[in-house]
Motif scaffolding. Sequence first.
Motif, PDB file in Angstrom:
ATOM      1  N   PRO A 132       0.788  -1.233   0.000  1.00  0.00           N
ATOM      2  CA  PRO A 132       0.000   0.000   0.000  1.00  0.00           C
ATOM      3  C   PRO A 132       0.821   1.283   0.000  1.00  0.00           C
ATOM      4  CG  PRO A 132       0.092  -0.905   2.201  1.00  0.00           C
ATOM      5  CD  PRO A 132       0.823  -1.871   1.311  1.00  0.00           C
ATOM      6  N   ALA A 133       2.120   1.198   0.174  1.00  0.00           N
ATOM      7  CA  ALA A 133       2.915   2.425   0.249  1.00  0.00           C
ATOM      8  C   ALA A 133       4.347   2.098  -0.138  1.00  0.00           C
ATOM      9  CB  ALA A 133       2.875   2.992   1.666  1.00  0.00           C
ATOM     10  N   GLY A 134       5.112   3.123  -0.450  1.00  0.00           N
ATOM     11  CA  GLY A 134       6.508   2.930  -0.828  1.00  0.00           C
ATOM     12  C   GLY A 134       7.342   2.308   0.278  1.00  0.00           C
ATOM     13  N   ALA A 187       2.427  -1.690   6.691  1.00  0.00           N
ATOM     14  CA  ALA A 187       2.741  -1.087   7.987  1.00  0.00           C
ATOM     15  C   ALA A 187       3.064  -2.152   9.025  1.00  0.00           C
ATOM     16  CB  ALA A 187       1.575  -0.216   8.461  1.00  0.00           C
TER      17      ALA A 187
END
Lengths: 368, 387
Positions: A322-324, A328
């Motif tokens: 979901p993110a670079g 999480a």
Amino acid sequence: MNAWTPYDRPLDLPLAAHLYRRAGFAATQDQLRQAMKDGPQATLNRILQPPPALEAFERRMAGLSGSAMVSESAASTESAELWIHRMQHTPYPLLEKMTLFWHDYFAIAGAQVGRSLLMERHIQLLRKHALGRFDALLRDLVRDPATLIALNSRVNHKSKPSHELATALLRYTSQQGDPTLIARAFTGYAVLRDEFQFRDYEHDSGAKQSADDTLQQLLQNPATARNVVRRMYRWLVSETAPPGDELLEPLAASFARDFDIAKLAASILRSNHFFSEQAYQQRVKSPVEFAIGLVTANDRPVAAAKLHQQMSAIGQRLLEPPAGTGWAGGLRWLNSFTIAGRANLAASILPAGSPELANAISPEFQLS
Amino acid sequence: MNAELTRRQFLSAAALPAIARASSAQQRVLVVVQLAGGNDGLNTVVPYEDDIYARGRTTLRLTAKDVLKIGNGLGFHPAMGSFERLFKDGHLSVVHGVGYPAMHRDHNAGMRIWQTANTDAAAEHSGWLGRAADQASDVYSGAVPAVFAGNIPQPLSIQARQTIVPSVHTLADWTFPGLSSPPPSRANPLLKAAHRITERGLADAAKCAGSKSGWNYPQYSLAQSLRTVANLIRADIGIRVFLAEQGGVSPGGFDNHANQAGNHAVSLRELAESIGAFCGHLAHDGLLDRVLLMTYSEFGRTLSENGRHGTGHGAAAPVFVAGGKVMGGFVGAHPSLSDLEGTGDNAAPKASLDFRSLYATALEEWLGIPAAPILGKPFPSAGVLKS
């Protein structure tokens, strides 16, 4: 007692299971019995070495990954399912666990690549180096079509150097630097017909450094080795307490000399620290670890497409971080819906009313 | 030393008792409805008295006797009787001319901009509602801050950087099979947190099971999604943000390049009746004052028809906001049809209100979540709420 010297006491059942969860996904009953008999170091010798069955397994997998279904699709679904199939059946779980580590580390998302074939090759690249050398991995990565496309460098124009590629390299090596300088070094990098291409006429001849020198300089900065070690500590040891620099320093110093990933992983897994309460149940299983662990411990393989859908529903869509910075992780995996979703996933695999199902639904089972 | 301190900080944070849940009966909820394909604003809120409109829409034109008049020379498309009723009750506002300067007319690029709230969105992985969920979520409580109610892959709008956002098709998805409350666990703070979240999961699943309602919804896909949303609001488990959608995946059901009239009427009927049923349900249960609903679509359409009884990709369009606390009526002025964006056949209404002003209003004024960190910079209020 030094944190990183090899652990030499016998393994009890919880510690044997701990080792198999972290170095792979889960152990079968037979593996646990054998580990308790053999002790930690002999068990690790077995876990760390590629098993003889690997070659035949890789041949079978190569046949599957060449299929048109995987190569022609835009969505990453088919490659993700192939990987899930592989994770369920591999004779060498450590390799898949470390490939997953690098996928989380570099966090290239299929949605931004838009081509399953390239995601498949990207994961193959990560797998090739997963237990190899980090410097070689990074050098191949900057020429990997999926990586370049995801980082907005399908063509890295002289007139418009890709900021995304430069900031990603700084992130991967945990360094503060001038992204503009780095971006100029990588001008001329491009992807044509699914292959890497260097376009001389697009290279900024005024760039202060070549791409190779830039990578070399990033690698030589001790921050790079420290960052890899810190991430691997989180992956193999604990998500709860960020380790102090002094704890990691011996590992980081050694890794900075040779970038030997297998050696780093082995040093961690063999250590006193790894078998201590600093590590035991100090991670939350990701949906992939939860599902593959459930399947392998109970020897109940599930159709990859179904498992992919179920793991996505509880928050981890493989090949789509979901993110670079990757997923999480930690307690972020668990909420009121995903904890129920995990229970439903377990109930779809294990018999109703069985002790295995009760175990899979328990809070303990959500931890690694 | 440093590590020890951090560890202690972690332990004390993890060992906190479940945060006493702010009485969620007071909590406000945001419901966003994505309309995929580029809805034709001019045939949704129709300027039926405008000669320029009449000339542009040679076959698709809706006249004074077709539309449902709502004042100012405007009328809803005839399929939108449910919206007319909500509008007359003051529970629905029409926000005119929403968009941004020089709007993207490509479905994917345009939709990404609305979803990420970033006009330079190529590298953005997260959506504005997802980032709101990241701001709202308390990792240790197990609360679910946001939900996507629908049957397609999660739209980017609600994808978060850290929070796991569930996709819930029906209330039955939120069940927890066969487990009574687990025995309390021992010293490990992470285990205690997992235990607490498991208990929360059991409690929330029980509330969902008890929240089914017999309220009558039409069979449309959007209506079924909004029924799920209403039941989850009724279940009162602390969800603050919902996304539902109509039109499916790109290019989307509102993309009418040919033979628009019939398709558009069907889409608008689904939209109006679904939202009408939803608002009726919430009002009946005394929940409408806690809910703000907002629509968005990636662009409006061209003023001129294209010769195939359809319209091309346009620019600004009206946004609908509904709920018990909206001001009602019109917000802003209908875009002038003599001052358009683009030329010739491509000319389309221009934006007079930045869409992120509406987002900021929804986030900050409505949900109480600081908007600037989510939207990248501050935007002035769109003023759609009762003060």
